[in-house]
Design a protein around this motif. Sequence first.
Motif: not given
Length: 290
Positions: A85-113
């Motif tokens: 899988y590949e994923g994407l998600g950043v912290g809600r507090e600063d758009g980087k590493e701070k705070g909770e994320t709404t991280a999502l993931y996709w199966r690389k064998a099926r989808f390409e970003k």
Amino acid sequence: MHRFLYLLLAAIGLAPAVNAQPPKGDVRVMSFNIRYGTAKDGENHWDKRKEFLADTVKAFGPDLLGTQETLIFQRDFLSQKLTGYEGLGVGREDGKEKGETTALYWRKARFEKTDGGHFWLSETPNVAGSKSWDSSLPRMATWVKLKDLAKPNAKPVLFVNTHFDHIGKKARIEGAKLIRDRIGALGAGCSVVVTGDFNSGEDSEPYRTLFAARDKNESPVMDSFRAAHPKREPNEGTFTNFKAGPVKGDRIDWIGVSRDWTVTGAGIDRTEKDGRTPSDHFPVTATLSR
């Protein structure tokens, strides 16, 4: 491997690391509030349930996974455990590493970003960490556009994942409006999937704002669970407080899909082990075809 056997093995920690691929053409979606990993949950603390949680995801084998309450170290744990899988998600507090994320993931064998990004559920959605209305915390959405490698001539998929505020009533309504509008803008020419913990039930204004017709125009998405299960049942609650078995209450975790999908299945995954669940929310799932 038969799904029942896989779930049994997952429950005792013996599930194989490699997931069986779903039938070609189907897209399997899961939305999962994984409960933030620093919570003082005693026997349900993240360190005691994280392997079980990862096995629960693997047992369903989603092509698209949206997570909520995902701190950076939880995002990275899932990235490590969910091989392929590949994923994407950043912290809600600063758009980087701070705070909770709404991280999502996709199966690389099926989808390409092909594209992706984030926006905040506020009056300034492009400002990281912003909040508006009566929101108690910054809230956000993460999105990607994906090329379907199994159907290269099909429309791309816009996948959006979010988490609405648990206190602000107006913030939830305005957040639903913003999600709906952004789907319309970002999702032109796309098949759409929206996952999230919406902290709202089926009779709520945020639900109607996202799914009902507006100004005589139908919504760009429909509720996949209700499409698969037209009759409401009494035990469709998705907040479990770590208790096993069906629960009453609101179905606050949703998977919305555009109408070019056929919903071939949808469910509430009540996986448990020794009377405990992998999170304080049940994950919800949908199987789609087009």
